[in-house]
Design a protein around this motif. Sequence first.
Motif, PDB file in Angstrom:
ATOM      1  N   VAL A 144       3.696  10.679   3.915  1.00  0.00           N
ATOM      2  CA  VAL A 144       2.372  10.615   4.398  1.00  0.00           C
ATOM      3  C   VAL A 144       2.297  10.910   5.706  1.00  0.00           C
ATOM      4  O   VAL A 144       1.014  11.251   6.155  1.00  0.00           O
ATOM      5  N   GLY A 145       3.186  10.715   6.644  1.00  0.00           N
ATOM      6  CA  GLY A 145       3.026  11.130   7.968  1.00  0.00           C
ATOM      7  C   GLY A 145       2.659   9.957   8.879  1.00  0.00           C
ATOM      8  O   GLY A 145       1.937   8.993   8.619  1.00  0.00           O
ATOM      9  N   GLU A 146       3.485   9.837  10.174  1.00  0.00           N
ATOM     10  CA  GLU A 146       2.908   8.554  11.137  1.00  0.00           C
ATOM     11  C   GLU A 146       1.776   8.413  11.487  1.00  0.00           C
ATOM     12  O   GLU A 146       1.385   7.437  12.062  1.00  0.00           O
ATOM     13  N   ASP A 147       1.031   9.680  11.309  1.00  0.00           N
ATOM     14  CA  ASP A 147      -0.598   9.484  11.572  1.00  0.00           C
ATOM     15  C   ASP A 147      -1.277   8.578  10.807  1.00  0.00           C
ATOM     16  O   ASP A 147      -2.194   7.812  11.125  1.00  0.00           O
ATOM     17  N   ILE A 148      -0.975   8.468   9.646  1.00  0.00           N
ATOM     18  CA  ILE A 148      -1.248   7.512   8.626  1.00  0.00           C
ATOM     19  C   ILE A 148      -0.728   6.315   8.664  1.00  0.00           C
ATOM     20  O   ILE A 148      -1.369   5.154   8.513  1.00  0.00           O
ATOM     21  N   VAL A 149       0.573   6.348   8.685  1.00  0.00           N
ATOM     22  CA  VAL A 149       1.317   4.861   8.709  1.00  0.00           C
ATOM     23  C   VAL A 149       2.308   4.718   9.772  1.00  0.00           C
ATOM     24  O   VAL A 149       3.458   5.523   9.860  1.00  0.00           O
ATOM     25  N   PRO A 150       1.657   4.457  11.104  1.00  0.00           N
ATOM     26  CA  PRO A 150       2.365   4.569  12.310  1.00  0.00           C
ATOM     27  C   PRO A 150       3.540   3.506  12.286  1.00  0.00           C
ATOM     28  O   PRO A 150       3.628   2.576  11.303  1.00  0.00           O
ATOM     29  N   PRO A 151       4.483   3.477  13.368  1.00  0.00           N
ATOM     30  CA  PRO A 151       5.600   2.890  13.281  1.00  0.00           C
ATOM     31  C   PRO A 151       5.525   1.287  13.530  1.00  0.00           C
ATOM     32  O   PRO A 151       6.042   0.497  12.943  1.00  0.00           O
ATOM     33  N   ASP A 152       4.079   1.062  13.991  1.00  0.00           N
ATOM     34  CA  ASP A 152       3.467  -0.574  14.203  1.00  0.00           C
ATOM     35  C   ASP A 152       3.231  -0.978  12.829  1.00  0.00           C
ATOM     36  O   ASP A 152       2.771  -2.336  12.799  1.00  0.00           O
ATOM     37  N   VAL A 153       3.143  -0.145  11.852  1.00  0.00           N
ATOM     38  CA  VAL A 153       2.648  -0.853  10.526  1.00  0.00           C
ATOM     39  C   VAL A 153       3.696  -0.854   9.587  1.00  0.00           C
ATOM     40  O   VAL A 153       4.742  -0.336   9.373  1.00  0.00           O
ATOM     41  N   TYR A 154       4.073  -2.252   9.120  1.00  0.00           N
ATOM     42  CA  TYR A 154       5.244  -2.593   8.291  1.00  0.00           C
ATOM     43  C   TYR A 154       4.739  -3.289   7.033  1.00  0.00           C
ATOM     44  O   TYR A 154       3.713  -3.824   7.214  1.00  0.00           O
ATOM     45  N   VAL A 155       5.633  -3.558   6.148  1.00  0.00           N
ATOM     46  CA  VAL A 155       5.250  -4.613   4.971  1.00  0.00           C
ATOM     47  C   VAL A 155       5.190  -5.805   5.451  1.00  0.00           C
ATOM     48  O   VAL A 155       6.253  -6.491   5.842  1.00  0.00           O
ATOM     49  N   ARG A 156       4.063  -6.579   5.290  1.00  0.00           N
ATOM     50  CA  ARG A 156       4.049  -7.951   5.603  1.00  0.00           C
ATOM     51  C   ARG A 156       3.938  -8.809   4.412  1.00  0.00           C
ATOM     52  O   ARG A 156       4.105  -9.895   4.410  1.00  0.00           O
ATOM     53  N   THR A 157       3.260  -8.092   3.349  1.00  0.00           N
ATOM     54  CA  THR A 157       3.082  -8.943   2.069  1.00  0.00           C
ATOM     55  C   THR A 157       2.987  -7.784   0.865  1.00  0.00           C
ATOM     56  O   THR A 157       2.882  -6.737   1.026  1.00  0.00           O
ATOM     57  N   LEU A 158       3.363  -8.252  -0.122  1.00  0.00           N
ATOM     58  CA  LEU A 158       3.532  -7.215  -1.433  1.00  0.00           C
ATOM     59  C   LEU A 158       2.317  -7.420  -2.233  1.00  0.00           C
ATOM     60  O   LEU A 158       2.094  -6.923  -3.341  1.00  0.00           O
ATOM     61  N   ASP A 159       1.415  -8.194  -1.656  1.00  0.00           N
ATOM     62  CA  ASP A 159       0.216  -8.675  -2.562  1.00  0.00           C
ATOM     63  C   ASP A 159      -0.974  -7.477  -3.097  1.00  0.00           C
ATOM     64  O   ASP A 159      -1.499  -7.668  -4.098  1.00  0.00           O
ATOM     65  N   ALA A 160      -0.828  -6.229  -2.241  1.00  0.00           N
ATOM     66  CA  ALA A 160      -1.852  -5.434  -2.310  1.00  0.00           C
ATOM     67  C   ALA A 160      -1.871  -4.765  -3.807  1.00  0.00           C
ATOM     68  O   ALA A 160      -2.725  -4.213  -4.365  1.00  0.00           O
ATOM     69  N   TYR A 161      -0.711  -4.694  -4.011  1.00  0.00           N
ATOM     70  CA  TYR A 161      -0.420  -4.083  -5.569  1.00  0.00           C
ATOM     71  C   TYR A 161      -1.401  -4.803  -6.728  1.00  0.00           C
ATOM     72  O   TYR A 161      -1.937  -4.277  -7.300  1.00  0.00           O
ATOM     73  N   ALA A 162      -1.096  -6.007  -6.604  1.00  0.00           N
ATOM     74  CA  ALA A 162      -1.777  -6.931  -7.681  1.00  0.00           C
ATOM     75  C   ALA A 162      -3.237  -6.763  -7.477  1.00  0.00           C
ATOM     76  O   ALA A 162      -4.222  -6.873  -8.203  1.00  0.00           O
ATOM     77  N   LEU A 163      -3.782  -6.972  -6.107  1.00  0.00           N
ATOM     78  CA  LEU A 163      -5.049  -7.119  -5.775  1.00  0.00           C
ATOM     79  C   LEU A 163      -5.774  -5.639  -5.981  1.00  0.00           C
ATOM     80  O   LEU A 163      -6.958  -5.570  -6.391  1.00  0.00           O
TER      81      LEU A 163
END
Length: 267
Positions: A144-163
Amino acid sequence: MHPLSWILPVSKIPASSRYATSDAAANELALGFLQIRSVPSGPWNDPTAPELGDEEKEALIAQWGIHSRQDWLGMIEHLSTVRRRRHAWMSHLAVRNDLATRLGRAPKTREWLDAITADGGDEHDAHPFIAGIEHIEREIRRRVGEDIVPPDVYVRTLDAYALGQAVAMTTWGVALGYADVAEARTIIHRINVAARPCFVSWADFGLSYLAGRIMHWSDGSLDEDSFAKYGDGWSDFKAAATAKRHGPWALLPWPATVELRSRHPIG
């Protein structure tokens, strides 16, 4: 590059003209964008899932066990709370989050493993999970590109899938005749009230959704084929975050203006 690609217009994400694309209700519905695209049911901003045909409805009823309004409400409540959580996965991510707070950045692999050990965990047991999460982050960021998901964004929870599923499930209930639009809006609002404080951006939410999907369906055992099988939603993630495609995540603000008032159970 295709020889004609430079003159072809960028395809726009379809939206319904019957419903707004920029108000608070649209912002709340956009939380379900990836799941709505995963099970195509109509424009992302349409809370009625108008493109579900009879066969699709029957498949959803069978797959999710939502044979009645009460089944449907119960499934939304389950997705909004239990969220298919696994204690070990939650524990490993909690250690990472605590360490990131102290470091002011996402910890490196060795730092994360050492912190799990210091917390009483088993490095050998944790390693496959950590390797899987970091692999997902690298692959999604690359696609998707680092402009969308920059290096400081990381997986903190898996909850978004169910939400995200809970929001989509709410719209499916309208199509199934279990609720009207007004009630669906109220339910989606309550899901947002619970969800928004858990994430800091659309990128954070989207990364969590895809990681949750991949980890759930691979049962946490990632191999070379797992991302290809379960991570295909990255293209919808990129589209959602692209303004030229009228992606709602690129155009709608985070945080949204969500009134923290509806904390009683759904239904």
